[in-house]
Scaffold this motif. Structure first.
Motif: not given
Length: 236
Positions: A185-195, A197-215
């Motif tokens: 969630v942090i990775a996706i939010a930070d991609r939409i609005a870089p700031t 205030l947010l920060g994570t070592t997880v890449s956005v593609p990985v975050a998006a794919v894993l979110t879809a896989l879990v759901a």
């Protein structure tokens, strides 16, 4: 499906557990408003309020309460028998309940996160947090819904995941962040609005794919698991 959704929403809002959803989002709003009104630097209060409280506590806890309640509560009190006796494919039971759980969780969390994001930085950050938390609500809700079908203690296991895996291990073991919905969630939010205030070592593609896989994976498993339930609401 609309009937199942209506019954689920009515049951959810009619239970006392729904009252448990209100304190944490309210606390998030109060902290953001007070910090902004006192002129505290957003760099100081933004990360602990937005991430430490909003995404690490409010989002998963609300999704846990709702996700385990839309079906798990019916299994516990035996009212699930009324749904199981209907000539409905199991996916027409699981999907509406997941939709209600996701919608309630997303609305409960996205609104205060949007306001807090606006107060901390900008409207763009507020929208980013709201959108990312909605995706997180979907993943969390699907995960916790299937837990309610796999175990009699879904809340306990959900808390172990949120507090131990995402909270404790996520802080000290970098490898666990890859399997953390919070970090996605942090990775996706930070991609939409870089700031900053947010920060994570997880890449956005990985975050998006894993979110879809879990759901998707949790939803398929929940449907398959519900097929094994007898009319009495117990697994055969």
């Amino acid at each position: 499906m609309s009937t199942v959704s209506w019954i689920t929403a009515r049951g959810l809002f009619g239970r006392r557990r729904f009252l448990l959803l209100l304190p944490l989002p309210a606390l998030l709003l109060v902290l953001a408003i007070v910090s902004r009104s006192l002129g505290v630097d957003p760099g100081q209060w933004g990360p602990p309020v937005l991430v430490g409280l909003g995404l690490a506590v409010v989002l998963p806890v609300v999704a846990l309460i709702v996700g385990t309640g839309v079906l798990g509560a019916e299994i516990d009190d035996g009212t699930v028998v009324h749904i199981l006796t209907k000539p409905l494919p199991r996916w027409q039971i699981v999907l509406p309940k997941l939709a209600v759980a996701t919608g309630v969780s997303a609305a409960t969390v996205a609104v205060p996160l949007y306001v807090a994001g606006v107060l901390a930085d900008s409207v763009r950050l507020g929208l980013a947090l709201a959108a990312a938390s909605a995706l997180g609500a979907l993943a969390y809700s699907a995960l916790f819904l299937v837990l309610s079908l796999l175990t009699r203690r879904p809340v306990l296991l959900g808390l172990v995941y949120v507090l131990i895996w995402e909270g404790l291990l996520g802080r000290f073991v970098d490898g666990t962040k890859v399997l953390s919905i919070q970090q996605w969630v942090i990775a996706i939010a930070d991609r939409i609005a870089p700031t900053e205030l947010l920060g994570t070592t997880v890449s956005v593609p990985v975050a998006a794919v894993l979110t879809a896989l879990v759901a998707i994976g949790s939803t398929i498993l929940a449907i398959d698991r519900l097929r094994s339930f007898s009319v009495a609401g117990e697994t055969s």
